[in-house]
Design an enzyme around this catalytic site. Structure first.
Site, PDB file in Angstrom:
ATOM      1  N   TRP A 103      -8.677   2.054   0.463  1.00 34.66           N
ATOM      2  CA  TRP A 103      -8.626   0.696   0.639  1.00 34.66           C
ATOM      3  C   TRP A 103      -9.975   0.485   1.390  1.00 34.66           C
ATOM      4  CZ3 TRP A 103      -7.303  -2.229  -2.936  1.00 34.66           C
ATOM      5  CH2 TRP A 103      -5.931  -1.808  -3.721  1.00 34.66           C
ATOM      6  N   ASP A 173      -8.647  -5.437   8.016  1.00 33.19           N
ATOM      7  CA  ASP A 173      -7.762  -5.664   6.788  1.00 33.19           C
ATOM      8  C   ASP A 173      -6.260  -5.221   7.329  1.00 33.19           C
ATOM      9  OD1 ASP A 173      -6.307  -5.540   4.451  1.00 33.19           O
ATOM     10  OD2 ASP A 173      -7.779  -4.235   3.540  1.00 33.19           O
ATOM     11  N   LYS A 197       2.406  -7.657   0.546  1.00 25.71           N
ATOM     12  CA  LYS A 197       3.261  -6.491   0.874  1.00 25.71           C
ATOM     13  C   LYS A 197       4.341  -6.805   2.012  1.00 25.71           C
ATOM     14  CE  LYS A 197      -1.075  -3.653  -0.085  1.00 25.71           C
ATOM     15  NZ  LYS A 197      -0.157  -3.151  -1.326  1.00 25.71           N
TER      16      LYS A 197
END
Length: 362
Positions: A103, A173, A197
């Site tokens: 990511w 993030d 999530k």
């Protein structure tokens, strides 16, 4: 009600049963107004109350200091990969990206299309088994910002401590570990997190940012991709993902009612210890894929001695009601995502299954 699955999906992921049950009760008639929340105007007082309350709950639970705003945006964290450099990476500056896995790498590659970036630190030499130490991160004094990925969902690694970037803005993030533990928001100038999530369903992304950053959007950036657009309108510039924000509201209330972030961290560490103990106590039958100091309390990655054995593990676990234990398609192996809403009982059941599987196949 039939028995619920042991849900270890990485995202969209488990939601608290209490939240699902309340949403079910209010699905047709939201708080006595004779309509579902999905049917009402986002300009109505009923939805504005949900929007405002949700933003306030984010601030309360995370202890967000004055001088920050909370936004609810669309497009997932992947859209933020582009919006951030579009708004903040100005000509003549460079942005530092800490590469810790898939990511972080995607965020850095997206930013390259908008300006100059540099690798502030990288865990590639270790196969992304460890998060770079905060002191090893290069913070150039003239950098536009430094970007980190707090928790790598695919690799199963997580920052134990965040870096101090001084006067250079720190952007994080936090998609897969927001609200899993208390954090010092003041270390960050900008936080973003896809909800699917640890906060709710897909469709909404939470942004927490300093006011001065939100007001600095260049005028050439398209209206919908400028942060000042959404800040001025309190996230109501266009039709928001109403139902997703509503579920986030219920999840935030669930976190608060269960003791807040301190309680979430205790619960998460107790849960993940069960599974990490099954890995570490297996005599090498299971192999953890991340160094102990960088292990995530949200995504546990591990491997077995062969691909055939891993396939057997998946097949047998699915028959026992376990869902989502196959590793990400890019890396394979096995992964258990143990977000806030995953019950202790599910983690205990997985640890018991792992020990039984080892005894039968070791």
């Amino acid at each position: 009600m039939t028995k619920r699955a042991y849900n270890f999906n990485a995202g969209p992921a488990a939601l608290p049963l209490e939240v699902l049950q309340q949403a079910q009760e209010e699905f047709v008639d939201f708080r006595g107004i004779g309509m579902s929340i999905m049917e009402i105007s986002h300009r109505s007082k009923e939805y504005e109350q949900v929007n405002d309350e949700s933003q306030s709950l984010v601030k309360e639970l995370l202890g967000v200091p004055d001088g920050y705003q909370v936004l609810f945006l669309q497009g997932g964290a992947s859209t933020q990969f582009a919006m951030i450099p579009m708004n903040f990476l100005k000509p003549g500056t460079a942005a530092g990206y800490v590469l810790t896995g898939s990511w972080a790498d995607k965020a850095a590659k997206e930013a390259k299309g908008f300006g100059e970036i540099y690798v502030a630190a990288s865990g590639e030499a270790s196969g992304f088994r460890a998060i770079p130490a905060p002191g090893d991160i290069e913070v150039r004094p003239d950098a536009a910002y430094v970007h980190i990925t707090s928790n790598e969902t695919i690799a199963g690694s997580q920052y134990a401590a965040y870096p101090d970037t001084g006067s250079v803005p720190l952007i994080g993030d936090l998609s897969s570990d927001i609200m899993c533990r208390p954090i010092d928001v003041s270390k960050f100038d900008f936080i973003y997190a896809g909800a699917q999530k640890n906060l709710g369903p897909s469709g909404v992304t939470v942004v927490i940012a300093r006011d001065e950053l939100l007001q600095a959007s260049p005028k050439h950036v398209p209206t919908m991709l400028r942060y000042d657009t959404h800040a001025k309108s309190k996230s109501l510039y266009n039709t928001p993902p109403v139902y997703s924000v509503y579920i986030v509201n219920l999840v935030l209330k669930w976190i608060k009612s269960h003791g807040g972030l301190e309680a979430m961290e205790r619960m998460n560490r107790d849960k993940t210890k069960l599974i990490y103990d099954a890995i570490d106590g297996s005599g090498g039958f299971y192999r953890g894929l991340v160094e102990p100091g960088s292990r995530s309390i949200m995504n546990i990655t591990f491997a077995l001695g062969s691909e055939e054995l891993e396939k057997r593990f998946i097949q047998e676990s699915e028959k026992q009601g376990f869902v989502g234990l196959k590793g990400h398609r890019d890396v394979g192996h096995l992964r258990a995502s143990t977000y806030n809403a995953v019950p202790y009982e599910s983690c205990k059941a997985l640890a018991d299954f792992m020990n039984d599987f080892r005894q039968r196949n070791g």
